[in-house]
Design an enzyme around this catalytic site. Structure first.
Site, mmCIF file in Angstrom:
data_model
loop_
_atom_site.group_PDB
_atom_site.id
_atom_site.type_symbol
_atom_site.label_atom_id
_atom_site.label_comp_id
_atom_site.label_asym_id
_atom_site.label_seq_id
_atom_site.Cartn_x
_atom_site.Cartn_y
_atom_site.Cartn_z
ATOM 1 N N VAL A 198 -6.758 -35.332 -21.775
ATOM 2 C CA VAL A 198 -6.427 -35.742 -20.399
ATOM 3 C C VAL A 198 -4.953 -36.127 -20.380
ATOM 4 O O VAL A 198 -4.549 -37.023 -21.112
ATOM 5 C CB VAL A 198 -7.239 -36.992 -19.967
ATOM 6 C CG1 VAL A 198 -6.975 -37.318 -18.498
ATOM 7 C CG2 VAL A 198 -8.717 -36.831 -20.228
ATOM 8 N N HIS A 199 -4.134 -35.425 -19.607
ATOM 9 C CA HIS A 199 -2.730 -35.836 -19.543
ATOM 10 C C HIS A 199 -2.060 -35.587 -18.195
ATOM 11 O O HIS A 199 -0.960 -36.048 -17.952
ATOM 12 C CB HIS A 199 -1.916 -35.140 -20.637
ATOM 13 C CG HIS A 199 -1.543 -33.726 -20.280
ATOM 14 N ND1 HIS A 199 -2.416 -32.684 -20.403
ATOM 15 C CD2 HIS A 199 -0.405 -33.205 -19.777
ATOM 16 C CE1 HIS A 199 -1.836 -31.570 -19.998
ATOM 17 N NE2 HIS A 199 -0.615 -31.854 -19.605
#
Ligand code: UD1
Length: 351
Positions: A198-199
């Site tokens: 997740v970024h």
């Protein structure tokens, strides 16, 4: 065409430039220099990729660390302009959709240096994503638009880009997996597990969305272990928002080869990354996309990817639906694995 200059700055660009760089070296007769803007700077976000992918050290390291969009892009623009004025390359190659892509494309076009855009034509149709803005501007000013897919080519034709500037060459990330997968170690993990990343700003910077993603991953982790190599931005936001990662196994960001190993051994991949959606597919693993849309629509059409958004129930539901699904191994929506060669051939064709 004799002297090419590539500009990179962020993780996925190192992978893409490694492929193009090798193709240029293979073709012979071309000089190729590399500028690293410095957008990603931690060892595990940058140097490890240079070591693992055998990329030559950058000829120019601008040392512009990631910061706010305006400041980062502005500093890169000034730094790249200086390099271009000194080097006078025949073309500048830019990759993907990061702020480094945008800065390089703008610096070059203003100096009348033709721009080649690798991974052109992708659209999410969501202008709130910085990546969408970056790629649209880069495409608009590019002389060569190298598309990974038929969808990307259609998008560009629909926007009125002249046909002779568009080259459907396939996806350099497919070339990369074919070339490097044999070097990836066997995963040390035994038994079933999933891998997640997740970024994206739209997820990390919104407490509700981030909390909901973590809740879903934690729910999955109650029965199937989940490994989450955590981007520094996400790590900071989890702390800022006081969120819990529950039973999720949080680890430091991993290099390219370890990521390939992790994905290859996983039951499924949860991600908001563009590149990882495809890497999952290339390695025969189903993907649950933690976004509201995807540029890689072929994967959804093939049943290899479900765009689940960020609702916890939808994410867990998509995982249940996809787990154990066998993928269409014959489908090749991303070309034949020689996108690098096709890019160099097109660039060489111009004197
Ligand atoms: C960037 C790209 C994104 C791409 C991603 C690949 C933009 C707008 N976004 O997102 O398209 O998918 O790279 O990974 O260009 N940080 C560190 N160390 C690092 C790098 C970043 O600590 O080596 C932290 C910094 O606090 C920084 C934050 O992460 O402010 C975000 O980095 P940034 O480069 O702005 O965006 P990414 O989320 O990495």
């Amino acid at each position: 065409m004799k002297r090419l200059l590539s500009v990179v700055g962020a993780r996925p660009q190192f992978v893409k430039a490694a492929v193009v760089s090798r193709a240029i070296a293979r073709a012979g007769g071309l000089e190729h220099k590399l500028v690293h803007t410095g957008q990603h700077y931690d060892d595990n976000m940058s140097d490890i990729f240079f070591r693992e992918l055998d990329i030559a050290r950058p000829d120019f390291a601008l040392g512009v660390r990631s910061s706010s969009h305006g400041e980062m892009t502005g500093l890169m623009l000034a730094g790249i302009e200086k390099v271009l004025l000194a080097e006078k390359p025949d073309a500048v190659i830019v990759y993907g959709d990061t702020n480094s892509t945008l800065a390089a494309a703008l610096a070059a076009v203003k100096l009348h240096v033709p721009v080649a855009h690798v991974e052109a034509g992708l659209r999410s149709f969501n202008m709130r994503m910085p990546e969408e803005v970056n790629r649209i501007v880069a495409d608009r000013v590019s002389r060569w638009l190298f598309c990974p897919t038929a969808t990307a080519e259609r998008n560009l034709l629909g926007e009125g880009i002249p046909k002779d500037q568009i080259h459907k060459v396939g996806d350099v990330m497919y070339d990369a997996v074919l070339h490097y997968a044999s070097r990836a170690p066997q995963s040390k993990r035994s038994g079933g597990y999933c891998v997640a990343t997740v970024h994206r700003a739209e997820n990390t910077d919104d407490p509700q969305r981030l909390a909901s993603i973590l809740k879903a991953l934690d729910q999955v982790a109650q029965s199937t272990p989940i490994v989450l190599p955590l981007h520094p931005r996400t790590r900071a936001r989890v702390k800022d928002f006081g969120l819990s990662t529950g039973k999720i196994e949080v680890v430091e960001p991993v290099g390219y080869l370890e990521m390939l190993a992790l994905v290859r051994g996983a039951e499924a991949v949860f991600t908001d990354s563009g590149g990882l959606q495809k890497e999952a597919f290339f390695l025969g693993r189903p993907c649950i996309t933690l976004r509201d849309e995807t540029e890689w629509v072929e994967l959804v059409e093939l049943g290899a990817n479900v765009v689940a958004g960020t609702d916890a129930q939808a994410i867990v539901g998509a995982w249940r639906e996809l787990a154990g699904r066998s993928l269409d191994a014959a489908a090749r929506p991303y070309g034949s694995g020689d996108a690098g060669g096709a890019i160099v051939a097109a660039l060489r064709g111009v004197e």
